[in-house]
Scaffold this active site. Structure first.
Site, PDB file in Angstrom:
ATOM      1  CE1 TYR A  14       4.619  83.056   4.131  1.00 28.24           C
ATOM      2  CE2 TYR A  14       2.910  82.346   4.791  1.00 28.24           C
ATOM      3  CZ  TYR A  14       3.560  83.517   3.933  1.00 28.24           C
ATOM      4  OH  TYR A  14       3.853  83.922   2.872  1.00 28.24           O
ATOM      5  CB  ALA A  53       5.530  82.292  13.778  1.00 26.35           C
ATOM      6  CB  SER A  54       7.755  85.108   9.724  1.00 24.19           C
ATOM      7  OG  SER A  54       6.524  85.173   8.388  1.00 24.19           O
TER       8      SER A  54
END
Length: 253
Positions: free
Chosen positions: A147, A149-150
């Site tokens: 999550y 990283a996104s």
């Protein structure tokens, strides 16, 4: 602060619930002429009952065919809130299934790219866009790497789009909320366990979570975030572009 979106056509993704629904309602209340709403839950979109013209697009934001249909439908945009996203499962990197990684990145990054690409293609000169990131994209915590990283990527994507759109005075910013009281928590097993611990008291569970690391000791409501999004979409935010508005109760300090 009040905002005037009279005559504006705005795209909102992830509009069926939470921040997206709160923003759709706030935009309609502020006089938006037409809202193009996108979500995988078409029934919930239809139940919003907004006092303006609405076009509903039902589908997965990570599906290129959805965006091909939206572009084929036409209609220029004065604004866009690109908000669709999922949290995924909490898991340490060493124990994370690749399928979970791909599911989160598929919606939160691939879907964001596709929606941003369409928004940039349909944008009028001077349009304004907001990408929903998260404080998780700024502050790492164990188990949230997919999550986080996104959402870190969303912040950088906003910067890239801002630079590319500047010649047409298209502004692109991100908002990075901390804890927000939305239904996304209800889909997480860890939150269900916390609610059970509080004998079904959801508010008590949220308060305990806020106490873990949010100095102000509370989460925001979706309506509070909607006010901040409308500021970024409006002329009141002036020449702000490529920035990230962090609204996290001090969590990232």
């Amino acid at each position: 602060m009040s905002f005037d979106f009279s005559g504006k056509r705005v795209l909102v993704t992830g509009a069926a619930s939470g921040i997206g629904a709160a923003c759709a309602k706030a935009l309609a209340k502020a006089g938006a002429d037409h809202l193009a709403l996108v979500d995988i839950d078409g029934d919930a979109l239809g139940a919003l009952d907004l006092p303006c013209a609405v076009t509903i697009h039902t589908g997965d934001v990570a599906d290129p065919a959805l965006w091909e249909r939206i572009e084929a439908d036409g209609g220029k945009l004065d604004g866009a809130l690109l908000n669709a996203g999922i949290a995924g499962e909490t898991a340490l990197i060493a124990k994370m299934d690749f399928s979970n990684w791909r599911r989160v990145l598929g919606v939160n990054l691939d879907g964001l790219f596709l929606s941003l690409r369409t928004a940039m293609r349909l944008a009028n000169d001077g349009a304004s866009m907001v990408l929903t990131a998260s404080v998780a994209g700024l502050k790492a915590e164990p188990g949230t790497s997919a999550y986080g990283a996104s959402k870190a990527a969303a912040i950088h994507l906003a910067k890239g789009a801002a630079k590319e759109g500047a010649a047409r005075r298209i502004r692109v910013n991100a908002i990075a909320p901390g804890g927000v009281d939305t239904s996304i928590w209800d889909k997480l097993p860890m939150f269900a366990d916390l609610v059970e611990k509080h004998q079904g008291d959801r508010a008590g569970a949220l308060e305990e979570m806020a106490g873990y690391g949010t100095p102000m000791g509370r989460f925001e409501s979706a309506e509070e975030i909607a006010g901040q999004v409308l500021f970024l979409l409006s002329d009141a935010s002036g020449t702000m572009t490529g920035t990230t508005l962090v609204s996290d109760g001090g969590y990232s300090l």
